[in-house]
Design a protein around this motif. Sequence first.
Motif, PDB file in Angstrom:
ATOM      1  N   ALA A   1       0.846  -1.197   0.000  1.00 33.86           N
ATOM      2  CA  ALA A   1       0.000   0.000   0.000  1.00 33.86           C
ATOM      3  C   ALA A   1       0.877   1.241   0.000  1.00 33.86           C
ATOM      4  CB  ALA A   1      -0.907   0.012   1.226  1.00 33.86           C
ATOM      5  N   TYR A   2       0.402   2.254  -0.728  1.00 38.60           N
ATOM      6  CA  TYR A   2       1.024   3.574  -0.707  1.00 38.60           C
ATOM      7  C   TYR A   2      -0.030   4.584  -0.322  1.00 38.60           C
ATOM      8  CZ  TYR A   2       5.298   1.941  -2.879  1.00 38.60           C
ATOM      9  OH  TYR A   2       6.475   1.296  -3.136  1.00 38.60           O
TER      10      TYR A   2
ATOM     11  N   ASP B   1       1.387   5.182 -10.051  1.00 39.00           N
ATOM     12  CA  ASP B   1       2.764   4.996 -10.516  1.00 39.00           C
ATOM     13  C   ASP B   1       3.578   4.186  -9.509  1.00 39.00           C
ATOM     14  OD1 ASP B   1       2.222   6.438 -12.825  1.00 39.00           O
ATOM     15  OD2 ASP B   1       3.199   8.275 -12.128  1.00 39.00           O
ATOM     16  N   ALA B   2       3.431   4.508  -8.223  1.00 35.72           N
ATOM     17  CA  ALA B   2       4.172   3.772  -7.183  1.00 35.72           C
ATOM     18  C   ALA B   2       3.741   2.311  -7.152  1.00 35.72           C
ATOM     19  CB  ALA B   2       3.960   4.432  -5.818  1.00 35.72           C
TER      20      ALA B   2
ATOM     21  N   PHE C   1      -4.913   6.834  -1.013  1.00 35.59           N
ATOM     22  CA  PHE C   1      -4.157   5.596  -0.840  1.00 35.59           C
ATOM     23  C   PHE C   1      -4.549   4.597  -1.915  1.00 35.59           C
ATOM     24  CE2 PHE C   1      -8.042   4.487   1.274  1.00 35.59           C
ATOM     25  CZ  PHE C   1      -8.171   3.110   1.177  1.00 35.59           C
ATOM     26  N   GLY C   2      -3.656   3.645  -2.136  1.00 39.00           N
ATOM     27  CA  GLY C   2      -3.908   2.560  -3.068  1.00 39.00           C
ATOM     28  C   GLY C   2      -3.254   1.298  -2.554  1.00 39.00           C
ATOM     29  N   VAL C   3      -3.850   0.167  -2.900  1.00 39.69           N
ATOM     30  CA  VAL C   3      -3.347  -1.132  -2.449  1.00 39.69           C
ATOM     31  C   VAL C   3      -3.163  -2.048  -3.644  1.00 39.69           C
ATOM     32  CG1 VAL C   3      -3.826  -3.173  -1.031  1.00 39.69           C
ATOM     33  CG2 VAL C   3      -4.493  -0.905  -0.205  1.00 39.69           C
ATOM     34  N   LEU C   4      -2.010  -2.676  -3.710  1.00 36.91           N
ATOM     35  CA  LEU C   4      -1.698  -3.679  -4.716  1.00 36.91           C
ATOM     36  C   LEU C   4      -1.788  -5.044  -4.040  1.00 36.91           C
ATOM     37  CD1 LEU C   4      -0.561  -4.181  -7.644  1.00 36.91           C
ATOM     38  CD2 LEU C   4       1.702  -4.255  -6.549  1.00 36.91           C
TER      39      LEU C   4
END
Length: 175
Positions: free
Chosen positions: A69-70, A118-119, A81-84
């Motif tokens: 997560a970023y 992007d991250a 926030f985003g989670v991969l």
Amino acid sequence: MITIKPMGLEDAPRIRDIDRSETIGSVYTCANGVMEETKAGHECPNWQEDDYTAIMSRFERELRSGGTAYGAYDGETLVGFGVLASTFRGKEQDQLQLDLMYVTRAYRRQGIGSRIMDALSETAIAKGAKSLYISSTETESAVKFYASRGSAPTDEVDEELFAMEPLDIHMVKRL
């Protein structure tokens, strides 16, 4: 100054900083790779406590299983926030799911979502992914954001993810 940095399990309560409300002008449906737009014209409210609890639980579950997560921070306040996810998907097992992605209402359209994506994309590439699988909410803002970042409806819908979110627009972004 907005800072993008990794998030850990201890950051889950910060998700309460996010205001996910928005005015929804249109929604999309997708059948056989063809998207159709329908005017909506309604306000989507911010999350209630049950919603925050569910999102935080999903965030924690993904991180515990090896996801990444970023977060985007304005000082100490989480503004996006985003989670991969960590599970490889697709026929070739070369896709990672962008599981959660939100930017708080007052901070949208400032490039924050792009920086988070992007991250997450860089992390996915480092893990060996060739593309991101995105189960996007059907709202105009979400679909157009992902499309502007190179995503397109997928020909290969992930049945597990579709069963969980059948109204979502299932997309793939090549990395």
